[in-house]
Design an enzyme around this catalytic site. Sequence first.
Site, PDB file in Angstrom:
ATOM      1  N   GLY A  51      37.890  40.905  42.438  1.00  0.00           N
ATOM      2  CA  GLY A  51      37.240  41.216  41.165  1.00  0.00           C
ATOM      3  C   GLY A  51      36.694  39.987  40.457  1.00  0.00           C
ATOM      4  O   GLY A  51      37.255  38.905  40.546  1.00  0.00           O
ATOM      5  N   SER A  52      35.595  40.141  39.736  1.00  0.00           N
ATOM      6  CA  SER A  52      34.937  38.986  39.146  1.00  0.00           C
ATOM      7  C   SER A  52      33.800  39.436  38.230  1.00  0.00           C
ATOM      8  O   SER A  52      33.711  40.613  37.874  1.00  0.00           O
ATOM      9  CB  SER A  52      34.396  38.093  40.269  1.00  0.00           C
ATOM     10  OG  SER A  52      33.780  38.892  41.256  1.00  0.00           O
ATOM     11  N   ARG A  53      32.879  38.502  37.901  1.00  0.00           N
ATOM     12  CA  ARG A  53      31.769  38.825  37.017  1.00  0.00           C
ATOM     13  C   ARG A  53      30.542  38.016  37.403  1.00  0.00           C
ATOM     14  O   ARG A  53      30.654  36.877  37.871  1.00  0.00           O
ATOM     15  CB  ARG A  53      32.157  38.503  35.565  1.00  0.00           C
ATOM     16  CG  ARG A  53      31.258  39.151  34.530  1.00  0.00           C
ATOM     17  CD  ARG A  53      31.763  38.833  33.139  1.00  0.00           C
ATOM     18  NE  ARG A  53      30.976  37.784  32.509  1.00  0.00           N
ATOM     19  CZ  ARG A  53      31.370  37.113  31.431  1.00  0.00           C
ATOM     20  NH1 ARG A  53      32.548  37.359  30.893  1.00  0.00           N
ATOM     21  NH2 ARG A  53      30.611  36.182  30.906  1.00  0.00           N
TER      22      ARG A  53
ATOM     23  N   MET B  85      32.602  43.081  38.197  1.00  0.00           N
ATOM     24  CA  MET B  85      32.863  43.562  39.548  1.00  0.00           C
ATOM     25  C   MET B  85      34.357  43.811  39.710  1.00  0.00           C
ATOM     26  O   MET B  85      35.162  42.885  39.570  1.00  0.00           O
ATOM     27  CB  MET B  85      32.396  42.529  40.578  1.00  0.00           C
ATOM     28  CG  MET B  85      30.930  42.166  40.471  1.00  0.00           C
ATOM     29  SD  MET B  85      30.524  40.656  41.402  1.00  0.00           S
ATOM     30  CE  MET B  85      30.979  41.189  43.069  1.00  0.00           C
TER      31      MET B  85
END
Length: 215
Positions: A184-186, A98
Amino acid sequence: MPHSQTSAPRGRVRLARGASPWLLPTVATAALSLARARRSGAAKAVAVPATALAAGMLWFFRDPEREITRGRVISPADGVVQSIMPWKDGRTRVAIFMSPLNVHVNRAPLAGTVTSVEHIPGGFVPAFNKESENNERVVWHFDTELGDIEMIQIAGAVARRIVPYLPQGTKVEQGDRIGLIRFGSRVDLYLPEGVDVAVEVGQKTVAGVTRLDRD
């Protein structure tokens, strides 16, 4: 949990739960500087960047209503498929990256019951980095018609706060909002053995809309 939260008309956008610690200070600063801009040169100088930052925050924390796709497994996150990896126990891990431009609210990939929500402390390296598996994360388990489903929200270099919306024991419908990762990330989702993956690396996904499995 009522399914009405995911079946509202498309096009309607609200702000994500858990965004207020970031939104309130920036919006308040922008409003105050705009109100004083006519009388103060310093306030005028602050007003432009403050207003731009507030607008950016409103965009980052948008939470649009979605018409939920029907299928066995749907994407829990907006983003891009970063990797698809077979696991030793027969499951397949689908990792979705993301970016800061994506919607940060995650959704339940299947209907079922939240059997555990575990916060695990860790680092904050960029979410696209292999070492991000040791980052700050929240591990979810759902009891579903496909058995136990594991999903992991992983913080990134900027996203240093994960906000789960639901406690253990909550029943969810497919596509219900379950939590927020700021910036932002995952998100990693483990598909059970025997479930064929319908997406490929590099493909864009939309939470609640993109189907991850194949009939």
